[in-house]
Write an enzyme that holds these catalytic residues in place. Structure first.
Site, PDB file in Angstrom:
ATOM      1  N   ARG A   1      38.772  40.291  31.084  1.00  0.00           N
ATOM      2  CA  ARG A   1      37.881  39.216  31.485  1.00  0.00           C
ATOM      3  C   ARG A   1      37.538  39.322  32.969  1.00  0.00           C
ATOM      4  O   ARG A   1      36.403  39.073  33.393  1.00  0.00           O
ATOM      5  CB  ARG A   1      38.525  37.865  31.185  1.00  0.00           C
ATOM      6  CG  ARG A   1      37.572  36.692  31.391  1.00  0.00           C
ATOM      7  CD  ARG A   1      38.252  35.376  31.127  1.00  0.00           C
ATOM      8  NE  ARG A   1      37.278  34.286  31.163  1.00  0.00           N
ATOM      9  CZ  ARG A   1      37.610  33.006  31.201  1.00  0.00           C
ATOM     10  NH1 ARG A   1      38.879  32.652  31.236  1.00  0.00           N
ATOM     11  NH2 ARG A   1      36.677  32.074  31.227  1.00  0.00           N
TER      12      ARG A   1
ATOM     13  N   HIS B   1      33.790  39.426  34.720  1.00  0.00           N
ATOM     14  CA  HIS B   1      33.378  38.478  35.758  1.00  0.00           C
ATOM     15  C   HIS B   1      33.000  39.199  37.047  1.00  0.00           C
ATOM     16  O   HIS B   1      32.144  38.724  37.792  1.00  0.00           O
ATOM     17  CB  HIS B   1      34.508  37.474  36.022  1.00  0.00           C
ATOM     18  CG  HIS B   1      34.537  36.339  35.048  1.00  0.00           C
ATOM     19  ND1 HIS B   1      34.375  35.027  35.427  1.00  0.00           N
ATOM     20  CD2 HIS B   1      34.691  36.325  33.703  1.00  0.00           C
ATOM     21  CE1 HIS B   1      34.430  34.250  34.354  1.00  0.00           C
ATOM     22  NE2 HIS B   1      34.630  35.019  33.296  1.00  0.00           N
TER      23      HIS B   1
ATOM     24  N   ASN C   1      35.301  30.436  37.619  1.00  0.00           N
ATOM     25  CA  ASN C   1      36.398  31.408  37.703  1.00  0.00           C
ATOM     26  C   ASN C   1      37.767  30.760  37.861  1.00  0.00           C
ATOM     27  O   ASN C   1      38.771  31.472  37.982  1.00  0.00           O
ATOM     28  CB  ASN C   1      36.162  32.361  38.881  1.00  0.00           C
ATOM     29  CG  ASN C   1      35.031  33.328  38.629  1.00  0.00           C
ATOM     30  OD1 ASN C   1      34.742  33.671  37.482  1.00  0.00           O
ATOM     31  ND2 ASN C   1      34.383  33.787  39.686  1.00  0.00           N
TER      32      ASN C   1
ATOM     33  N   HIS D   1      35.968  39.357  22.278  1.00  0.00           N
ATOM     34  CA  HIS D   1      36.608  38.134  21.814  1.00  0.00           C
ATOM     35  C   HIS D   1      37.501  38.381  20.611  1.00  0.00           C
ATOM     36  O   HIS D   1      38.041  37.443  20.028  1.00  0.00           O
ATOM     37  CB  HIS D   1      35.550  37.084  21.475  1.00  0.00           C
ATOM     38  CG  HIS D   1      35.013  36.386  22.680  1.00  0.00           C
ATOM     39  ND1 HIS D   1      34.007  35.455  22.617  1.00  0.00           N
ATOM     40  CD2 HIS D   1      35.342  36.477  23.993  1.00  0.00           C
ATOM     41  CE1 HIS D   1      33.734  35.001  23.831  1.00  0.00           C
ATOM     42  NE2 HIS D   1      34.539  35.626  24.682  1.00  0.00           N
TER      43      HIS D   1
END
Length: 348
Positions: A80, A84, A114, A214
């Site tokens: 992740r 980002h 975040n 996911h």
């Protein structure tokens, strides 16, 4: 094993886990999604460190394998983190910068979108960088270490092993205000997702394939609670959510508990395996996030979802290719645009 009973057994063990792809809690989607101009892709190479630091991948690998054993959540957390990073300023390690004490100029990691990035992800990169620095001082960028670590964790979780192209330099700026328009939200529409990914040079297929991350990870209640009680202001649940799943989710995410720290798996069937179970779940309206389930409902994305659900190996190959493509977004090269940090948390 029954899907919902599996989900129930997971909740108590993983109340603080989060999801992998860059999603933020749902906000209004009435306004047009704003994005930065498309970030240029610069050429990278697999053997970039063949002379500068030939043992680089084994050094990073020793850290990621140990972290995976000690703290398995490091896998979705680091994956992740990579998303980002790449989606805001490009893949330049700007997500790793810490805001200076007393400064009003907040770094990316301080942005609201975040705030729930797991510390395990940051710690994995800091540990890997420290080991690399001890062998190859001031030669390897934090952004390259993050890209390698994300690949390692994907593979450790059962996903594809793909060659990571290297040669990124670390960015010289990290600004929290750049984050909101560049991170997908849990209730983003397919139009918004397609436009955002296109602004990064990514296709509709890339969008669907990268959403497959996911297949591991979890999401907090606030990312989907609106679907359970008041979908798009209609005072009723989302009609495209499996009734059994709805009942289960309401147990852990009460209407009055929007701040609940409970987290549920994004893929209720095989939440710890990097496979194509995520896509199969969408076909049964088992998508946890509205933005996920929407991929099965839209005619532009549904055929790709079905294709990935049918063929696990095709998904794994496509995912590795899409990660390679995403890893080239907004790459910085040279002292004019970048630097090689000694400490990933601090600019030179």
């Amino acid at each position: 094993m029954h899907v919902l009973s599996l989900t129930s057994s997971l909740i108590f063990r993983f109340l603080f886990l989060i999801s992998t792809i860059p999603i933020s809690p749902a906000k209004s989607t009435t306004s047009h999604l704003q994005t930065q101009p498309r970030l240029r892709h610069r050429k990278l190479s697999i053997d970039y460190y063949s002379k500068k630091c030939p043992q680089l991948e084994s050094l990073v690998g020793s850290v990621t394998s140990q972290r995976f054993k000690e703290a398995p959540v490091s896998a979705p957390a680091t994956i992740r983190l990579f998303f980002h990073d790449c989606f805001v300023e490009g893949c330049d390690g700007s997500i790793l910068i810490e805001t200076k004490k007393g400064s009003k100029n907040l770094a990316e990691r301080e942005a609201e979108e975040n705030k729930e990035l797991r510390e395990e992800g940051f710690e994995s990169i800091i540990k890997a960088k420290a080991l690399v620095e001890s062998h190859c001082p001031s030669r390897v960028s934090c952004s390259d270490i993050l890209a390698i670590a994300a690949r390692d964790f994907i593979h450790l979780a059962g996903g594809p092993y793909y060659q990571v192209k290297k040669g990124r330099w670390d960015g010289k700026r990290s600004t929290a205000t750049n984050v909101p328009p560049n991170i997908p939200r849990s209730n983003s529409t397919v139009d918004q997702l397609i436009n955002l990914f296109a602004s990064k040079g990514l296709t509709v297929e890339d969008l669907v394939v990268l959403s497959g991350s996911h297949t591991i990870g979890f999401a907090h209640c606030k990312s989907f609670v609106g679907r359970l009680y008041d979908f798009k202001g209609i005072k009723r649940p989302d009609p495209n959510i499996n009734p059994k799943l709805l009942k289960e989710l309401r147990m852990y995410c009460p209407f009055s508990g929007r701040s609940s720290r409970a987290a549920l798996p994004l893929d209720a069937t095989t939440p710890f395996a990097f496979d194509n179970g995520y896509y199969k779940g969408l076909g049964s309206n088992m998508g946890l996030l509205g933005s996920d389930q929407a991929l099965f409902l839209d005619p532009r994305t549904k055929p790709i979802v079905l294709e990935m659900a049918r063929d696990k190996q095709k998904f794994l190959k496509a995912f590795g290719d899409a990660m390679d493509k995403m890893g080239s977004i907004g790459v910085k090269r040279g002292r004019k645009h970048g630097e090689i940090r000694k400490d990933c948390r601090v600019f030179l």
